[in-house]
Scaffold this active site. Structure first.
Site, PDB file in Angstrom:
ATOM      1  N   GLY A 176     -16.676  25.248  45.079  1.00  0.00           N
ATOM      2  CA  GLY A 176     -17.921  25.368  45.812  1.00  0.00           C
ATOM      3  C   GLY A 176     -18.640  24.047  45.844  1.00  0.00           C
ATOM      4  O   GLY A 176     -18.088  22.999  45.499  1.00  0.00           O
ATOM      5  N   TYR A 178     -20.852  23.053  43.909  1.00  0.00           N
ATOM      6  CA  TYR A 178     -21.347  22.635  42.602  1.00  0.00           C
ATOM      7  C   TYR A 178     -20.233  22.447  41.592  1.00  0.00           C
ATOM      8  O   TYR A 178     -20.489  22.368  40.408  1.00  0.00           O
ATOM      9  CB  TYR A 178     -22.375  23.650  42.090  1.00  0.00           C
ATOM     10  CG  TYR A 178     -23.511  23.822  43.041  1.00  0.00           C
ATOM     11  CD1 TYR A 178     -24.574  22.929  43.042  1.00  0.00           C
ATOM     12  CD2 TYR A 178     -23.505  24.854  43.968  1.00  0.00           C
ATOM     13  CE1 TYR A 178     -25.613  23.067  43.935  1.00  0.00           C
ATOM     14  CE2 TYR A 178     -24.542  24.996  44.863  1.00  0.00           C
ATOM     15  CZ  TYR A 178     -25.597  24.102  44.843  1.00  0.00           C
ATOM     16  OH  TYR A 178     -26.621  24.238  45.742  1.00  0.00           O
ATOM     17  N   GLY A 179     -18.994  22.391  42.045  1.00  0.00           N
ATOM     18  CA  GLY A 179     -17.915  22.141  41.123  1.00  0.00           C
ATOM     19  C   GLY A 179     -16.680  22.954  41.463  1.00  0.00           C
ATOM     20  O   GLY A 179     -16.688  23.800  42.357  1.00  0.00           O
ATOM     21  N   ASP A 442     -26.695  33.622  43.094  1.00  0.00           N
ATOM     22  CA  ASP A 442     -25.494  33.731  43.933  1.00  0.00           C
ATOM     23  C   ASP A 442     -24.625  34.892  43.473  1.00  0.00           C
ATOM     24  O   ASP A 442     -23.408  34.751  43.329  1.00  0.00           O
ATOM     25  CB  ASP A 442     -24.701  32.423  43.898  1.00  0.00           C
ATOM     26  CG  ASP A 442     -23.706  32.325  45.057  1.00  0.00           C
ATOM     27  OD1 ASP A 442     -23.925  33.012  46.074  1.00  0.00           O
ATOM     28  OD2 ASP A 442     -22.729  31.579  44.946  1.00  0.00           O
TER      29      ASP A 442
END
Length: 630
Positions: A176, A178-179, A442
């Site tokens: 995603g 973010y990593g 999320d």
């Protein structure tokens, strides 16, 4: 003439003593404005125009530079003091001295960065050896010798990486904004884990402190319905830094389409950190409408991946190509994995092109045509419990089994008891993290996992819960400077994100409750196609529910509408859900009674065992008394 008089008057004022009275100016000059801007286009780059008076130079705080300085101090301590205990004391004393001088911050001397200092110390040792070898060689030595030394220096970084030394990377589980999460095997204990790698750009003191604080918060999450946390550490990584004075060369690199990007593409949302409240659906293909969940299976079988031209390579002689790592004996690492682990890719929006290919041709397309500069950034590694079965996979499999049933009023494959058990454990996990002051932001089936034979719910992927580490537009403080769980950034997946998230307004824990309402609908409402799923989930924003769901599951339908209300204050909290009739229907009551009966039977069996032991002890004592009397 008037100008000359004014000049004389000005000189008299400058040269007169303290007793002189300044005459009013003959001309009213306008107030002074900012200093004029000078044309510096013809000034060489190495010369800087001085615009202000000379000031005492200040030392800007740069975490990377200060970490290197601290590592040098530790290295010198080891060189001059062989005794480990004394060397440690010397190092601490040197750090305190440099802190008092204002050259270091106590933050960079903390134990949290010991692994980074070890990495630096090894690199310094190798650099010194290489420098000695270079001095002893002929000054007219061939340039290939220097390139080999540089290639070994880059290889040293891979050899000193804890991630590469201790773990064998097996597969990528998810990616995603973010990593990335990888399935790995520990080389020592042989167990399988999930490791999430997050690139921290712009490693300032504030960013590093937030990273460490948030990791400690995640480490404190101990709950049966939260993915288990094991450990975390930080490593240095190379990041490509293009040179502005060279021509750009495009390089396609392997990139798997992330779950979050897939959901955004379905909703017509651009692939960035923000999302839009307007949702656009793609028209179905004329051949047939794609079945729900089939896209994932087909992609896995065909090994279809997405390539993105997101790396800019510029010609320079500063760094040896990382593909030479493979030639120098780093076995077990493919070209794509070396690029990803050693050189996290830097996206360039002007050169972004996408095309589809197969995994077999990836190494042919990854070619370093030029040489690059490199910058050091920090990579956060979080080692977690491995949970491979997601709720999304479970729902897809259930829907496949249910296509053979025609009567929607029955839907026996929904398995109400199992769905209720899953949702109850999910709500218990959300209640726990909300009590800890964390908003997940999320929640969706892909971030919810089913672990073990009993399929225990595990909430994972807290990447967006730590968005304030990487995003500058997140508001974590109120006017008093205290931390509050109120945010304003547009994050989350559009089908599961609350209206306030999509609009970019303030939101809190009630946004997670909206996501729970969408998940509850998916648990009790099967879908035949992805288009049908998208239409139904979007209809929730206007209070629309399938009529078949209202008839089959009236209680669940009622709470789905409560949870997906537009006004967040009207949504129930997690504790209110746990105490509601949602978990008190006849099926759950029977299940609860059965569990109580099992527990009571175990308790009765234990009591019987204790009674038997007591009776045996009493019989032994009675026999002893009888023997004594005889």
């Amino acid at each position: 003439m008037q100008g000359g008089n004014s000049g004389v008057r000005k000189r008299e004022e400058e040269g007169d003593g303290a007793g002189a009275v300044a005459a009013p100016p003959a001309i009213d000059f306008p107030a002074e404005g900012p200093d004029p801007e000078y044309d510096e286009s013809d000034v060489p780059a190495e010369i800087q125009v001085l615009k202000e008076p000379l000031q005492q130079p200040t030392f800007p705080f740069a975490v990377a530079n200060q970490l290197l300085l601290v590592s040098l101090l530790e290295h010198l301590s080891h060189v001059h003091e062989p005794n480990p205990l004394r060397s440690r004391q010397v190092f601490k004393l040197l750090c305190q001295t440099f802190i008092k001088m204002g050259l270091l911050s106590s933050f960079t001397c903390s134990d949290e960065f010991s692994s980074l200092r070890l990495h630096h110390n090894r690199a310094i040792t190798h650099l010194m050896r290489s420098a000695k070898e270079r001095v002893r060689q002929d000054p007219c030595e061939d340039i290939s010798r220097i390139q080999k030394i540089r290639s070994r220096e880059v290889a040293l970084e891979a050899q000193t990486s804890r991630y590469l030394n201790e773990f064998e990377e097996l597969a990528i589980l998810g990616k995603g904004g973010y990593g990335r999460v990888y399935k790995v095997r520990n080389k020592l204990d042989g167990q399988y884990y999930a490791i999430k790698k997050i690139l921290i750009k712009g490693a300032t003191k504030t960013v590093c402190m937030k990273v460490l604080r948030e990791v400690k918060v995640l480490a404190g999450l101990q709950h049966p319905n939260i993915v288990g946390y094991h450990t975390a550490w930080i490593e240095h990584v190379h990041v490509i830094q293009p040179r502005a004075d060279r021509a750009a060369i495009e390089l396609p690199s392997l990139e798997v389409l992330s779950d979050q990007e897939e959901d955004r593409e379905q909703c017509g949302v651009k692939n960035d950190e923000s999302s839009s409240s307007s949702i656009i659906f793609a028209e179905p293909t004329p051949e047939k409408e794609k079945r729900f969940g089939e896209s994932d299976t087909e992609n896995q079988n065909n090994k279809s991946v997405k390539y993105t031209t997101n790396l800019v390579i510029r010609e320079s002689g500063e760094l040896e190509s990382t593909l030479e790592l493979q030639e120098n004996g780093l076995a077990g690492l493919s070209a794509s994995s070396i690029v990803e682990q050693q050189l996290p890719l830097r996206r360039n929006s002007h050169l972004e092109e996408s095309f589809t290919s197969t995994e077999e041709s990836s190494e042919e397309n990854v070619n370093f045509l030029g040489q690059t500069e490199a910058q050091y950034h920090l990579m956060l590694h979080i080692q977690m419990q491995l949970c491979e079965l997601s709720l999304w996979d479970w729902i897809v499999e259930r829907n496949k089994r249910g296509r053979e049933y025609v009567d929607e009023s029955a839907c026996p494959y929904v398995m109400a008891n199992v769905a209720t058990k899953i949702f109850q454990e999910l709500v218990e996990g959300v209640f726990y993290i909300h009590n800890m002051g964390i908003v997940h932001r999320d929640l969706k089936p892909r971030n919810i996992f089913l672990h073990g034979p009993d399929q225990q719910v595990k909430i994972g992927d807290f990447g967006l819960a730590c968005t304030d580490i990487l995003q500058k537009n997140t508001d974590w403080t109120n006017r008093n400077g205290k931390r509050t769980p109120t945010h304003t950034s547009r994050v989350g997946t559009c089908l599961y994100a609350s209206p306030e998230q999509l609009e970019g307004s303030e939101y809190d824990a009630k946004s997670d409750m909206y996501s729970l309402g969408v998940v509850l609908l998916e648990l009790f409402q099967p879908f035949g196609t992805e288009m049908e799923r998208a239409e139904v989930l979007t209809g929730l924003r206007t209070g629309q529910l399938p009529e078949s769901l209202r008839k089959r599951c009236p209680v669940q339908a009622k709470y789905i509408q409560h949870l997906t209300r537009r006004n967040s204050s009207q949504r129930p909290s997690a504790i209110q859900l746990l105490q509601s009739e949602l978990f008190q229907n006849s099926g759950n009551v029977n299940l609860t009674l059965q569990m109580k009966i099992i527990e009571q039977e175990k308790e009765i069996a234990e009591l019987k065992k204790q009674l038997n032991l007591l009776s045996q002890d009493k019989g032994v004592r009675d026999d002893g008394k009888d023997g004594g009397v005889g």
